[in-house]
Motif scaffolding. Structure first.
Motif, short mmCIF file in Angstrom:
data_model
loop_
_atom_site.label_atom_id
_atom_site.label_comp_id
_atom_site.label_asym_id
_atom_site.label_seq_id
_atom_site.Cartn_x
_atom_site.Cartn_y
_atom_site.Cartn_z
N UNK A 1 -3.12 -4.59 25.05
CA UNK A 1 -2.35 -3.92 24.00
C UNK A 1 -3.19 -3.80 22.75
N UNK A 2 -3.09 -2.66 22.11
CA UNK A 2 -3.88 -2.41 20.90
C UNK A 2 -2.95 -2.00 19.77
N UNK A 3 -2.98 -2.77 18.67
CA UNK A 3 -2.14 -2.46 17.51
C UNK A 3 -2.95 -2.70 16.25
N UNK A 4 -3.10 -1.66 15.46
CA UNK A 4 -3.81 -1.74 14.18
C UNK A 4 -2.84 -1.39 13.06
N UNK A 5 -2.86 -2.16 11.98
CA UNK A 5 -1.93 -1.94 10.88
C UNK A 5 -2.73 -1.76 9.59
N UNK A 6 -2.30 -0.85 8.74
CA UNK A 6 -3.01 -0.64 7.48
C UNK A 6 -2.10 -0.08 6.39
N UNK A 7 -2.51 -0.27 5.15
CA UNK A 7 -1.74 0.23 4.01
C UNK A 7 -2.18 1.64 3.66
N UNK A 8 -1.22 2.42 3.14
CA UNK A 8 -1.51 3.78 2.69
C UNK A 8 -1.06 3.91 1.25
N UNK A 9 -1.99 4.25 0.35
CA UNK A 9 -1.60 4.47 -1.04
C UNK A 9 -1.42 5.96 -1.28
N UNK A 10 -1.04 6.32 -2.51
CA UNK A 10 -0.76 7.73 -2.79
C UNK A 10 -1.99 8.61 -2.60
N UNK A 11 -3.17 8.02 -2.79
CA UNK A 11 -4.39 8.81 -2.65
C UNK A 11 -4.72 9.18 -1.22
N UNK A 12 -4.13 8.47 -0.25
CA UNK A 12 -4.44 8.75 1.15
C UNK A 12 -3.23 9.23 1.96
N UNK A 13 -2.10 9.40 1.29
CA UNK A 13 -0.89 9.85 1.99
C UNK A 13 -1.08 11.24 2.60
N UNK A 14 -1.66 12.14 1.82
CA UNK A 14 -1.85 13.51 2.31
C UNK A 14 -2.80 13.53 3.50
N UNK A 15 -3.87 12.75 3.42
CA UNK A 15 -4.83 12.69 4.53
C UNK A 15 -4.16 12.16 5.79
N UNK B 1 3.36 -6.07 -0.08
CA UNK B 1 2.94 -7.47 0.03
C UNK B 1 3.96 -8.30 0.81
N UNK B 2 5.24 -8.08 0.56
CA UNK B 2 6.27 -8.84 1.26
C UNK B 2 6.61 -8.23 2.62
N UNK B 3 6.42 -6.93 2.73
CA UNK B 3 6.74 -6.25 4.00
C UNK B 3 5.73 -6.64 5.08
N UNK B 4 4.45 -6.65 4.70
CA UNK B 4 3.39 -6.91 5.67
C UNK B 4 2.71 -8.24 5.33
N UNK B 5 3.23 -9.30 5.89
CA UNK B 5 2.68 -10.64 5.67
C UNK B 5 1.89 -11.07 6.90
N UNK B 6 1.06 -12.10 6.79
CA UNK B 6 0.33 -12.59 7.97
C UNK B 6 1.27 -12.99 9.10
N UNK B 7 2.42 -13.58 8.73
CA UNK B 7 3.39 -14.00 9.75
C UNK B 7 3.98 -12.80 10.48
N UNK B 8 4.34 -11.77 9.71
CA UNK B 8 4.90 -10.57 10.33
C UNK B 8 3.85 -9.87 11.18
N UNK B 9 2.63 -9.86 10.70
CA UNK B 9 1.56 -9.21 11.45
C UNK B 9 1.38 -9.87 12.81
N UNK B 10 1.36 -11.20 12.82
CA UNK B 10 1.21 -11.93 14.09
C UNK B 10 2.39 -11.65 15.01
N UNK B 11 3.58 -11.56 14.42
CA UNK B 11 4.78 -11.30 15.22
C UNK B 11 4.74 -9.89 15.81
#
Length: 222
Positions: A1-15, A177-187
């Motif tokens: 299984x492959x799962x990658x998670x990342x943040x998107x700010x306003x500068x990269x939303x359009x991309x 910060x609260x949405x994507x925590x290390x605990x949530x990421x592991x889960x």
């Protein structure tokens, strides 16, 4: 299984929108075969990514304005080992052969020709099961389900994969910060693997490269 998670700010939303929805009519991506983009699927959400994000945030009725550098979205990219989707034995290739199929090694024309031959041996039952499994996984997770902007499957690149964009809302507030925590990421890593019936992927230091970074590195090598 492959799962990658990342943040998107306003500068990269359009991309992110242009890539995930294949929305740009002028920007070519060498790793995308636009003649196959008709095979892509919108599983959940809307195609107007930025407007959907804006409306989601406006509905929160926040007392203070969202900072310009705030991460207004989180992106999940999910896939599986290519052997799960394509029958390497029938295609007459090994995993090493697959990994060596790159545009830099073969050139664009031969790259797409080689992939086209291999994808004739797509394991359709695995593909369809994976699609159903990932949809169920998203809909079973309240944080993801309640904040979906869009969820799309890409079948016009090398390996089948999906992009999920959500707004990071916790208790009525926009907070990556609260949405994507290390605990949530592991889960999420564990539950995604369980939902698809696949082994949890091994962590990797390899980072996803956007087209510009990739081309700069290739130019540097040349």
């Amino acid at each position: 299984a492959s799962l990658r998670i990342g943040k998107i700010d306003q500068g990269t939303e359009t991309a992110a929108h242009n890539h995930n929805l294949r929305a740009s009519l002028t920007k070519d991506e060498i790793n995308v075969n636009r003649s196959l983009s008709y095979k892509n699927e919108l599983l959940l959400g809307r195609t107007d990514t930025i407007k959907a994000i804006n409306e989601k945030i406006e509905s929160l009725k926040l007392k203070t304005a969202v900072r310009k550098d705030a991460n207004r979205a989180i992106e999940f990219v999910m896939s599986a080992s290519p052997e799960h989707f394509y029958d390497f034995e029938k295609a007459g290739i090994t995993r090493e052969d697959w990994d060596n199929i790159t545009i830099s090694n073969l050139g664009e024309k031969k790259y797409w020709e080689k992939l086209s031959e291999i994808k004739k041996f797509t394991i359709k039952e695995n593909v369809e099961k994976w699609k159903k499994d990932i949809l169920k996984w998203v809909e079973s997770d309240e944080d993801l389900k309640n904040n979906v902007i869009n969820f799309v499957i890409h079948d016009d690149e090398k390996t089948l994969h999906a992009h999920l964009i959500v707004t990071p809302v916790v208790d009525g507030k926009l907070t990556a910060k609260k949405f994507w925590t290390p605990e949530k990421s592991a889960n999420w890593q564990a539950t995604y693997a369980k939902a698809t019936g696949l082994k949890k992927g091994i962590s990797s230091d390899v980072k996803h490269q956007d087209k510009e970074t990739y081309e700069l590195k290739q130019a540097a090598k040349r």
